[in-house]
Design an enzyme around this catalytic site. Structure first.
Site, mmCIF file in Angstrom:
data_model
loop_
_atom_site.group_PDB
_atom_site.id
_atom_site.type_symbol
_atom_site.label_atom_id
_atom_site.label_comp_id
_atom_site.label_asym_id
_atom_site.label_seq_id
_atom_site.Cartn_x
_atom_site.Cartn_y
_atom_site.Cartn_z
ATOM 1 N N HIS A 138 -3.698 -9.795 3.474
ATOM 2 C CA HIS A 138 -5.582 -9.462 3.318
ATOM 3 C C HIS A 138 -6.224 -10.521 4.509
ATOM 4 O O HIS A 138 -5.242 -11.680 4.554
ATOM 5 C CB HIS A 138 -6.112 -10.486 1.305
ATOM 6 N N ARG A 163 -0.218 -2.417 -6.573
ATOM 7 C CA ARG A 163 -0.431 -3.590 -5.979
ATOM 8 C C ARG A 163 -1.055 -4.704 -6.544
ATOM 9 O O ARG A 163 -1.342 -5.493 -6.346
ATOM 10 C CB ARG A 163 -1.157 -2.719 -4.642
ATOM 11 N N TYR A 201 -8.763 -8.619 -5.978
ATOM 12 C CA TYR A 201 -7.682 -7.668 -6.725
ATOM 13 C C TYR A 201 -7.035 -8.369 -8.049
ATOM 14 O O TYR A 201 -6.248 -7.865 -8.268
ATOM 15 C CB TYR A 201 -6.387 -7.606 -5.346
ATOM 16 N N HIS A 251 -2.122 2.973 -6.292
ATOM 17 C CA HIS A 251 -2.800 1.551 -5.473
ATOM 18 C C HIS A 251 -3.146 0.160 -6.359
ATOM 19 O O HIS A 251 -2.887 -0.770 -6.363
ATOM 20 C CB HIS A 251 -4.440 2.052 -5.145
ATOM 21 N N ARG A 299 0.586 -0.797 0.309
ATOM 22 C CA ARG A 299 -0.194 0.068 -0.206
ATOM 23 C C ARG A 299 0.604 1.131 0.223
ATOM 24 O O ARG A 299 1.458 1.204 0.908
ATOM 25 C CB ARG A 299 -1.146 -0.153 1.825
ATOM 26 N N LYS A 321 -2.019 -2.681 7.809
ATOM 27 C CA LYS A 321 -3.971 -2.388 8.311
ATOM 28 C C LYS A 321 -3.590 -3.358 9.812
ATOM 29 O O LYS A 321 -3.804 -4.272 10.054
ATOM 30 C CB LYS A 321 -4.956 -2.864 7.955
#
Length: 308
Positions: free
Chosen positions: A279, A256, A288, A253, A162, A185
């Site tokens: 993830h 990615r 994705y 992004h 990210r 995250k």
């Protein structure tokens, strides 16, 4: 349509906009959009209920009224995203007005927005990813800044990071090792391999950078020595994108997403790619990627223990 709204309702709508302008610093374009959304809502309610909407009428809105409005928006062909935005504006207005006038706003505030899927940035083809990095290298006339831009974009693509993770690297991370420990995250850590091309790009940047890249300071620096901003990186990619004629979905992004798709196309294990991206669920990783379904299922079957 605003003629269907009572003077009192127009006054409180104006007062609400003033409130947003003064306390929240809302932009004028945003306030104009909010005003149109709420005016349209109140005009519909006036027609639906057979008379101009005064303050007392607004305070008596029921769940059935909200359902009628949502149904009307769908019949008009309004996109789910636009309906959700309008409902958000209406809720904000009603919440503020209920505190001012002392009525129960539950019927409005409990209304659920229609579900819509946020579009994911489209991955680049392999050749386009390489061309983008090449184009980034000529976006700035200052050699060390050009080297920095190439290093950032190469790291984002080559490691599947990210943008916040890439810009979170510090001087302690240089020279880049063969693998990086990334905190993503929710504070979740993962280990990602670093391709030789990414290590080489960072090495070139470090040698050219005029600032002392101390261990506890950002690795990627702005022109004046401060930490690099995501907006600047996005701007660099946007300029390179326009030069190459690539679609507007080509963002940092999207690099990615490209990382995940290209790994999967090369026969990478879907769950391993999930770990590399950080993830929580496999379905997110699938979203994705942009490989065709047959290729995806073949790869998944090969990787899954029950598929062997």
């Amino acid at each position: 349509m605003s003629l269907e709204i009572s003077p009192a309702a127009r006054d409180v709508l104006s007062a609400w906009c003033d409130h947003l302008r003064a306390l929240d610093g809302a932009a004028e374009n945003t306030l104009a959009a909010y005003g149109r959304d709420v005016t349209g809502f109140l005009a519909f309610m006036a027609a639906h209920r057979g008379g101009p909407m005064g303050l007392a009428d607004i305070g008596r809105l029921a769940t059935s009224d909200m359902r009628a409005w949502l149904a009307s928006e769908r019949l008009r062909g309004t996109a789910a995203r636009s309906v959700a935005r309008r409902l958000s504006a209406v809720k904000s207005f009603i919440r503020w007005l209920s505190e001012r006038e002392g009525f129960d706003p539950t019927a409005v505030l409990s209304t659920r927005a229609p579900k819509f899927r946020k579009p994911l940035p489209r991955p680049l083809a392999k050749d386009a990813a390489k061309e983008l990095i090449d184009a980034v290298s000529i976006q700035h006339t200052t050699p060390w800044i050009a080297a920095r831009d190439v290093a950032v974009v190469t790291v984002l693509y080559g490691c599947g990071l990210r943008i916040s993770e890439g810009l979170g690297l510090t001087g302690a991370d240089a020279p880049l090792p063969e693998s990086l420990r990334i905190k993503g995250k929710g504070g979740k850590e993962r280990v990602v391999p670093v391709l030789p091309i990414a290590r080489q790009a960072v090495d070139r940047y470090v040698r050219a950078c005029p600032f002392d890249l101390v261990p506890d300071a950002p690795l990627f620096r702005g022109a004046r020595g401060g930490g690099l901003s995501p907006t600047l990186v996005s701007g660099v990619v946007a300029r390179a994108r326009m030069q190459l004629g690539l679609p507007s979905t080509t963002t940092p992004h999207a690099l990615r997403h490209s990382f995940a798709t290209h790994l999967l196309e090369a026969g990478g294990d879907l769950r391993a790619i999930q770990e590399l991206l950080g993830h929580a669920s496999l379905s997110t990783t699938q979203a994705y990627t942009a490989v065709d379904t047959a290729h995806l299922m073949a790869t998944y079957s090969k990787a899954h223990p029950h598929g062997r």
